[in-house]
Every structure is written in C-alpha cells, then in structure tokens.
Scaffold this motif. Structure first.
Motif, PDB file in Angstrom:
ATOM      1  N   ALA A  59     -14.183  52.418-124.896  1.00 19.03           N
ATOM      2  CA  ALA A  59     -14.127  52.601-123.441  1.00 19.03           C
ATOM      3  C   ALA A  59     -13.197  51.565-122.811  1.00 19.03           C
ATOM      4  N   ARG A  63      -9.802  52.248-120.434  1.00 19.02           N
ATOM      5  CA  ARG A  63      -9.574  51.686-119.100  1.00 19.02           C
ATOM      6  C   ARG A  63      -8.276  50.869-119.074  1.00 19.02           C
ATOM      7  N   PHE A  66      -4.986  52.632-118.165  1.00 25.94           N
ATOM      8  CA  PHE A  66      -4.860  52.888-116.722  1.00 25.94           C
ATOM      9  C   PHE A  66      -4.466  51.609-115.986  1.00 25.94           C
ATOM     10  N   ILE A  97     -12.136  43.329-112.747  1.00 29.35           N
ATOM     11  CA  ILE A  97     -13.451  42.897-113.239  1.00 29.35           C
ATOM     12  C   ILE A  97     -13.854  43.730-114.463  1.00 29.35           C
ATOM     13  N   PRO A 166      -6.913  51.448-107.663  1.00 27.42           N
ATOM     14  CA  PRO A 166      -7.913  51.924-106.692  1.00 27.42           C
ATOM     15  C   PRO A 166      -9.213  51.138-106.791  1.00 27.42           C
ATOM     16  N   ASP A 167      -9.894  51.007-105.660  1.00 28.74           N
ATOM     17  CA  ASP A 167     -11.169  50.292-105.624  1.00 28.74           C
ATOM     18  C   ASP A 167     -12.311  51.311-105.637  1.00 28.74           C
ATOM     19  N   LEU A 192      -8.319  62.389-114.441  1.00 35.65           N
ATOM     20  CA  LEU A 192      -8.385  61.037-115.011  1.00 35.65           C
ATOM     21  C   LEU A 192      -9.709  60.341-114.699  1.00 35.65           C
ATOM     22  N   ALA A 195     -12.660  59.936-117.141  1.00 34.56           N
ATOM     23  CA  ALA A 195     -12.819  58.832-118.104  1.00 34.56           C
ATOM     24  C   ALA A 195     -14.117  58.080-117.868  1.00 34.56           C
ATOM     25  N   HIS A 196     -14.674  58.214-116.665  1.00 33.82           N
ATOM     26  CA  HIS A 196     -15.946  57.540-116.387  1.00 33.82           C
ATOM     27  C   HIS A 196     -17.130  58.205-117.094  1.00 33.82           C
ATOM     28  N   GLY A 199     -18.294  54.092-121.008  1.00 34.47           N
ATOM     29  CA  GLY A 199     -18.181  52.702-120.565  1.00 34.47           C
ATOM     30  C   GLY A 199     -19.244  52.275-119.574  1.00 34.47           C
ATOM     31  N   VAL A 200     -18.990  51.125-119.010  1.00 34.51           N
ATOM     32  CA  VAL A 200     -19.972  50.490-118.129  1.00 34.51           C
ATOM     33  C   VAL A 200     -19.301  49.975-116.853  1.00 34.51           C
ATOM     34  N   HIS A 202     -20.095  46.961-113.497  1.00 37.38           N
ATOM     35  CA  HIS A 202     -20.961  45.920-112.947  1.00 37.38           C
ATOM     36  C   HIS A 202     -21.668  46.459-111.702  1.00 37.38           C
ATOM     37  N   SER A 205     -19.839  46.551-108.530  1.00 39.95           N
ATOM     38  CA  SER A 205     -18.879  47.632-108.290  1.00 39.95           C
ATOM     39  C   SER A 205     -19.536  48.878-107.702  1.00 39.95           C
ATOM     40  N   ASN A 239     -21.788  53.887-117.204  1.00 40.38           N
ATOM     41  CA  ASN A 239     -21.163  54.806-116.248  1.00 40.38           C
ATOM     42  C   ASN A 239     -21.797  56.191-116.319  1.00 40.38           C
ATOM     43  N   PHE A 282     -19.981  55.269-109.149  1.00 37.85           N
ATOM     44  CA  PHE A 282     -19.128  54.691-108.095  1.00 37.85           C
ATOM     45  C   PHE A 282     -18.982  55.611-106.888  1.00 37.85           C
ATOM     46  N   SER A 284     -16.253  56.068-105.421  1.00 39.97           N
ATOM     47  CA  SER A 284     -15.001  56.808-105.648  1.00 39.97           C
ATOM     48  C   SER A 284     -15.254  58.083-106.465  1.00 39.97           C
TER      49      SER A 284
END
Ligand code: HEM
Length: 342
Positions: A59, A63, A66, A97, A166-167, A192, A195-196, A199-200, A202, A205, A239, A282, A284
């Motif tokens: 993962a 990331r 990107f 992060i 992007p945040d 894209l 992709a979430h 992975g992980v 925080h 976030s 995620n 997220f 987003s």
C-alpha cells in the motif's frame, strides 16, 4: 583518429541526447534491456518479499507513485531526505503524513546498484516497485507495461508538495481542480481514488468524519472510527473496513462481518461499494458522491471490478508519465535519499 576536442564534443552530444531522451517524455518499456538486464526482476523480488512480510508495504508503494509523480513529475523528489542545505524536502510536508516504504526503496536501490552501478534511476525503481505492488496486491489483476528512462530530480520542496497534492478535507470542486491542474479528468480522479481500498490513514486525516452527519457517513461506522481514534494521540485505521478487526466490526456493523477478508489490503473495486454505503474514511472519498459525473463513475466501478482493474492500470501509466518541469536537471542518483554531490 578523433582529436581530443572532437571526442569531448561527441561525449557531450551523447550525454545531452540521453538527458533529452530521459526528460523529453521518451520513456520506453524495456529501457534497461541492454544496460541492466533483469532489473525488473530484482525489483520484483524485493517487493514480493516485503509484501509477504507485510502487505502494508505494498500500500505504501501505491501511495508513493502518486505522491512522487504529482509533485515535479515522477522524479523521485519525494525520496529526498532533509539536509542542512535543504531542510524542508517534500517528505517533511504535513500532506505527506504517513508516507512509508523508504527503507524498502533503499534496499532495492542497493541491490540494483550492486548489479549495475550508476545505471537505474530511483524514479524508475519507484515506478517498477509501485507496479509490482499493485499487481501483487490485486492478484495480478492490476498490471501494465512499465515505461522507464526517467532521471532523478535535484529539487524537492515541502511547499510544492503541499500545493500540488490533494488534502483529505477537500471538497469535490477542489479535488476536480487539483486533478485538472495535472491534466487528469473527473473519471481519473474517481479511478485513482480506488487505491484507498488498501492501506491505512491517521485519525488526524479523518477527524472531520467523526462529526459528519449520517448523510455523509454511516453512523455505526462513524462510531467505530471514533472508538478507534480515542485509543491514542493519532492512531492508524485501515482505509478499508474489510481490513478492520472482526470484533470491532461485529460490535458496530454486524451485517458486515461476512464481508471481512482473510487476506488484508487486497486491491480491488471494494472502495466503490464501501463508498456507496458511506463507509469510507476520508472526506475526499465521500465527496465523490456529491457530483453527478463522479457519482456515475463510482457506481460504474462498483458494478464492474474488471473495468476498474483495467482503468486503474491505465491511470497509473498516465501518472507514471508526468514529466519533470520543463528544462529541469536530472541525474541517476547513487542513493535515493540524496542528490549526488550533496
Ligand atoms: C484524490 C485525492 C486523494 C486524497 C485526498 C488522499 C488522501 C490520503 C490520506 C489523507 C491518506 C492517509 C495518510 C495518513 O493519514 O497517514 C491516504 C492514504 C493512501 N492513499 Fe490517498 N489520497 C488521494 C488519492 C490517492 C491516489 C491517487 C492514490 C494512488 C493511486 C492514493 C493511494 C493511497 C494509499 C495506497 C494510501 C494508504 C497508504 C499506506 O497505507 O501506507 N491516494 N490518502
């Protein structure tokens, strides 16, 4: 016989041509066929070993492609460590992060240098590794011919990462704008974001999600996240709810337990199913449901996993072609964390 001046001129012309080829977008499959035969297998060996040890390594690599390519193009600028001369490299930016797998890239680079010193760029290694990771995490469903021939950049600035990436708090308008700046469409934003599935993240976030209304997040999932996030100063959460521990899911959303998987961090279209069910981490991610075209694509990829595998592969190729800023200097770094002669 050639005079010394003529020989120097020939060398200079050849060097310029190589640099132009590397930076002028003339990337090609099998770029190292003559200069470092088998480099792809060396990378694959190390990525496979790392993923076998811990799939989170995969993962992290997905990331990294990107976060490298969206900032100054795919030039391994994200790999540069801060130094006294440049204390604020990209990896020190708050937006980066949790970025990981730097040791793994070091390990691969060391193995490649032993085989072919000074030949293979860190930026190419990163793309090979991200390809292998996405392929392994998807059981081979995500795969693409890997273009190579990049040079490593010599600049890396946290402020640029902060500006270009992007945040997680972005609105759909901000996300679309951010991707459009790099010539990526709304459809590619949706592709894209898938992709979430792995992975992980925080808790910092996804803080805003803990107070988001039920229209934006399934309350039971919000409760689960809130409990997890109360466990420490800034814990990590998966995620993908499929990677959550069984007890937490059984307590919060019992109906989801049968969907939990034995193999964690599996890269597939589950992100879109989760998103439509308002079970994503997220802001987003959720924002993709708020715009007509983006929502249409979320539904499309929820329905058609094979299409997502293919389109995600194509979008990674497009990502891997993002060039360095026009006229940039490049080199083949000896160590991925430092520019040569630092
Ligand atoms: C669309 C805008 C995106 C936003 C706002 C975003 C945001 C984030 C955030 C906040 C995290 C967690 C960081 C942390 O707290 O540690 C994360 C993780 C991740 N992102 Fe994204 N991301 C986006 C797009 C992408 C894209 C395009 C990719 C790859 C193609 C990607 C791949 C990943 C992966 C694989 C992780 C997990 C990393 C790990 O476990 O080490 N993201 N993203």
């Amino acid at each position: 016989m050639m005079t010394k001046a003529a020989a120097v001129a020939v060398v200079l012309v050849m060097a310029a041509a190589m640099a132009a080829e590397a930076m002028g977008g003339e990337l090609k499959v099998g770029y190292y066929e003559k200069s470092c035969k088998g480099v792809e297998n060396v990378v694959k060996y190390h990525v496979a070993k790392a993923i076998k040890a811990n799939r989170k390594n995969g993962a992290a690599l997905v990331r990294l492609i990107f976060h490298d390519c969206f900032v100054r193009g795919c030039d391994a600028s994200v790999l540069l460590d801060p130094t006294p001369e440049n204390p604020s490299t990209e990896k020190t930016a708050p937006i980066n992060i949790g970025l990981a797998a730097f040791e793994l890239i070091d390990e691969i680079k060391a193995a490649v240098e032993e085989r072919c010193p000074g030949t293979v760029s860190c930026s190419d290694i990163l793309i090979y590794a991200a390809h292998d990771a996405s392929s392994l995490l998807s059981n081979g469903h995500v795969t693409f011919p890997v273009l190579a021939g990049r040079l490593d950049g010599v600049h890396s600035h946290a402020a640029e990462a902060q500006q270009d990436l992007p945040d997680s708090t972005f609105t759909i308008a901000q996300l679309i704008h951010n991707f459009a700046r790099k010539n990526f469409t709304v459809e590619e934003l949706v592709i894209l974001s898938g992709a979430h599935a792995v992975g992980v993240g925080h808790c910092s976030s996804l803080r805003a999600r803990l107070t988001a209304p039920p229209t934006q997040i399934l309350p039971a999932y919000r409760g689960l996240l809130a409990r997890k996030c109360a466990a420490g100063p800034d814990p990590l959460v998966p995620n993908n709810i499929r990677d959550e521990d069984k007890a937490a899911v059984a307590a919060a959303i019992p109906g989801f337990v049968p969907k939990l998987r034995k193999v964690n961090d599996f890269l597939d279209n589950s992100y879109y199913h989760n998103n439509l069910a308002r079970i994503v981490t997220f802001n987003s991610d959720w924002e993709l449901l708020t715009e007509k075209e983006a929502l249409g694509h979320v539904k499309e990829y929820a329905e058609n996993g094979t299409l997502w595998d293919e389109d995600f592969s194509d979008s990674l190729v497009k990502l891997s072609k993002l060039p360095m800023p026009h006229g940039s200097q490049g080199e083949i770094r000896k160590q991925c964390r430092y520019v040569n002669h630092h």
